[in-house]
Design an enzyme around this catalytic site. Structure first.
Site, PDB file in Angstrom:
ATOM      1  N   LYS A 114     -50.423  18.215   8.011  1.00 54.31           N
ATOM      2  CA  LYS A 114     -49.866  16.869   8.152  1.00 54.31           C
ATOM      3  C   LYS A 114     -49.709  16.489   9.618  1.00 54.31           C
ATOM      4  O   LYS A 114     -49.812  15.319   9.961  1.00 54.31           O
ATOM      5  CB  LYS A 114     -48.526  16.742   7.430  1.00 54.31           C
ATOM      6  CG  LYS A 114     -48.677  16.642   5.930  1.00 54.31           C
ATOM      7  CD  LYS A 114     -47.447  16.033   5.275  1.00 54.31           C
ATOM      8  CE  LYS A 114     -47.639  15.890   3.770  1.00 54.31           C
ATOM      9  NZ  LYS A 114     -46.408  15.537   3.072  1.00 54.31           N
ATOM     10  N   LYS A 196     -59.081  19.260  -5.156  1.00 53.68           N
ATOM     11  CA  LYS A 196     -58.162  18.782  -6.186  1.00 53.68           C
ATOM     12  C   LYS A 196     -58.125  17.243  -6.209  1.00 53.68           C
ATOM     13  O   LYS A 196     -58.179  16.606  -5.159  1.00 53.68           O
ATOM     14  CB  LYS A 196     -56.795  19.374  -5.839  1.00 53.68           C
ATOM     15  CG  LYS A 196     -55.625  18.865  -6.564  1.00 53.68           C
ATOM     16  CD  LYS A 196     -54.381  19.608  -6.123  1.00 53.68           C
ATOM     17  CE  LYS A 196     -53.332  18.590  -5.671  1.00 53.68           C
ATOM     18  NZ  LYS A 196     -51.966  19.078  -5.649  1.00 53.68           N
ATOM     19  N   LYS A 199     -53.908  11.672  -5.134  1.00 50.31           N
ATOM     20  CA  LYS A 199     -53.641  10.247  -4.961  1.00 50.31           C
ATOM     21  C   LYS A 199     -53.742   9.828  -3.509  1.00 50.31           C
ATOM     22  O   LYS A 199     -53.761   8.640  -3.217  1.00 50.31           O
ATOM     23  CB  LYS A 199     -52.253   9.917  -5.519  1.00 50.31           C
ATOM     24  CG  LYS A 199     -51.133  10.682  -4.863  1.00 50.31           C
ATOM     25  CD  LYS A 199     -49.861  10.683  -5.701  1.00 50.31           C
ATOM     26  CE  LYS A 199     -48.854  11.644  -5.077  1.00 50.31           C
ATOM     27  NZ  LYS A 199     -47.736  11.941  -5.932  1.00 50.31           N
TER      28      LYS A 199
HETATM   29  P1  AMP Z   1     -48.527  15.920  -5.945  1.00 48.11           P
HETATM   30  O1  AMP Z   1     -49.199  14.714  -6.503  1.00 48.11           O
HETATM   31  O2  AMP Z   1     -49.450  16.747  -5.125  1.00 48.11           O
HETATM   32  O3  AMP Z   1     -47.210  15.602  -5.294  1.00 48.11           O
HETATM   33  O4  AMP Z   1     -48.176  16.845  -7.192  1.00 48.11           O
HETATM   34  C1  AMP Z   1     -47.212  16.528  -8.170  1.00 48.11           C
HETATM   35  C2  AMP Z   1     -47.425  17.426  -9.374  1.00 48.11           C
HETATM   36  O5  AMP Z   1     -48.667  17.123 -10.034  1.00 48.11           O
HETATM   37  C3  AMP Z   1     -47.490  18.908  -9.045  1.00 48.11           C
HETATM   38  O6  AMP Z   1     -46.850  19.627 -10.082  1.00 48.11           O
HETATM   39  C4  AMP Z   1     -48.968  19.221  -9.031  1.00 48.11           C
HETATM   40  O7  AMP Z   1     -49.237  20.550  -9.376  1.00 48.11           O
HETATM   41  C5  AMP Z   1     -49.515  18.274 -10.094  1.00 48.11           C
HETATM   42  N1  AMP Z   1     -50.878  17.870  -9.707  1.00 48.11           N
HETATM   43  C6  AMP Z   1     -51.215  17.036  -8.695  1.00 48.11           C
HETATM   44  N2  AMP Z   1     -52.552  16.874  -8.623  1.00 48.11           N
HETATM   45  C7  AMP Z   1     -53.079  17.632  -9.620  1.00 48.11           C
HETATM   46  C8  AMP Z   1     -54.408  17.896 -10.069  1.00 48.11           C
HETATM   47  N3  AMP Z   1     -55.460  17.331  -9.472  1.00 48.11           N
HETATM   48  N4  AMP Z   1     -54.589  18.719 -11.108  1.00 48.11           N
HETATM   49  C9  AMP Z   1     -53.520  19.287 -11.732  1.00 48.11           C
HETATM   50  N5  AMP Z   1     -52.252  19.093 -11.370  1.00 48.11           N
HETATM   51  C10 AMP Z   1     -52.015  18.279 -10.325  1.00 48.11           C
END
Ligand code: AMP
Ligand code: TRP
Length: 333
Positions: A114, A196, A199
């Site tokens: 970051k 992955k 967003k």
């Molecule tokens: P984040 O959007 O990175 O803050 O993640 C929030 C939650 O969503 C966490 O528990 C992540 O493990 C899950 N998550 C985010 N992106 C993915 C993805 N592409 N596949 C599976 N789980 C995800």
């Protein structure tokens, strides 16, 4: 009866929640609500470690809350609230700052990433972000923390800080464990399927939970596959197709073998359409509930007030203990 184990997780209120968030997190959250005592916090204080447009952030916070509710999280069974509404997060975070070493924080890979991405704003909050996260978790005497692989290092830090504190003052904090649900594929980017789905990447790489059916179909039609035409699960050599298969499997419950057999002679076009159908029919009911819930300000208000009150009641107990242990002046002599 044994007390239920406690689960805590935080989700940032920025951008659009994706199909990855739904399959990897939200959907599992609603499966946990009977077996565990769960808190889900929309971590607005974490969000401001990078510069945000205030009006956008306010909207994103409410949107995130409405999506949580629309995807089936019951606000009676779970405590759903905004991090900044429970002041003890900031308070404990300060105290834990005094038990965390600069060296430990410097090793955090997310901080390194970051600070490269936001080189003009490497603020102290970005550096101590994991301490606030530790405070989130430790405030509630959390047993289990559902997180993605990228947050493992932060959880490890939270465990170390809890241990350090406990060694000095006796057992104050539960030392939390990671929780990695059995189901819940890692959903990958539609354009770069070795990364992955996230967003914070460009629009065409992810499906947002609130994307309309046309957009979903378009994005899936344009998803990267490969130059073959065989629907086969092989993440190493066929990451694009394998990702789409995982999505279909996660939403339909079908095995990879069954999917492979279903599309043995169809080519990628029909396969992608079937994935689109599955995604659309999984998201449509959520979108419908979202429209109802986000129009119902009274309901949202009730949920956020009651969530903060219930979280506060638990946080208060931990803070009383912590304040006493570290020797802060008592509120009542
Ligand atoms: P984040 O959007 O990175 O803050 O993640 C929030 C939650 O969503 C966490 O528990 C992540 O493990 C899950 N998550 C985010 N992106 C993915 C993805 N592409 N596949 C599976 N789980 C995800
Ligand atoms: N840092 C987490 C992320 O970006 C969000 C988060 C904040 C969190 N506090 C938490 C996750 C506590 C689990 C527990 O995904």
């Amino acid at each position: 009866m044994e007390a239920k184990k406690r689960i805590f997780s935080g989700i940032q209120p920025t951008g659009n929640l994706t199909l990855g968030n739904y399959i990897g997190a939200l959907r599992n959250f609603s499966l946990l609500q009977d077996e565990y005592d769960c808190l889900y916090s929309i971590v607005d204080l974490h969000a401001i470690t990078v510069r945000q447009n205030p009006a956008e952030l306010r909207k994103a916070c409410l949107r995130t809350l409405a999506i949580f509710l629309a995807s089936g999280l019951d606000p009676e069974k779970n405590i759903i609230y905004f991090q900044s509404h429970v002041h003890q997060h900031a308070e404990l975070s300060w105290i834990l700052n005094c038990f965390t070493y600069m060296g430990e924080l410097s090793r955090m890979t997310q901080f390194k990433d970051k600070s490269q991405k936001h080189a003009d704003n490497i603020n102290a909050g970005l550096f101590t972000y994991p301490v606030l996260m530790a405070a989130d978790i430790l405030l509630y005497q959390t047993d289990l923390v559902p997180i993605g692989a990228d947050q493992k290092q932060h959880l490890e830090l939270a465990r170390n800080v809890a241990d350090r504190f406990n060694k000095i003052y006796g057992d104050v904090f539960v030392v939390p464990e990671g929780y990695f649900p059995k189901v819940g594929a890692r959903v990958m980017s539609l354009q770069e399927p070795t990364r992955k789905m996230s967003k914070s990447d460009p629009e065409d790489t992810y499906i947002a939970i609130l994307d309309n059916p046309d957009i979903i179909r378009k994005k899936l039609r344009r998803a990267i596959t490969d130059s073959e035409s065989e629907v086969r699960f092989d993440p190493e050599n066929k990451p694009g197709v394998s990702n789409l298969m995982s999505i279909l499997s996660a939403l339909s419950g079908k095995s990879m073998e069954a999917i492979q057999a279903d599309f043995a002679n169809t080519g990628y076009g029909a396969f992608k359409d079937a994935v689109a159908d599955a995604v659309i029919s999984a998201l449509e009911p959520i979108q419908k509930r979202y429209a109802e819930i986000s129009a119902d300000k009274e309901y949202l208000q009730k949920v956020l007030t009651s969530g903060a009150e219930r979280a506060d009641a638990i946080a208060r107990r931990t803070m009383r203990k912590v304040r006493k242990k570290v020797g802060l002046a008592p509120l009542e002599l």
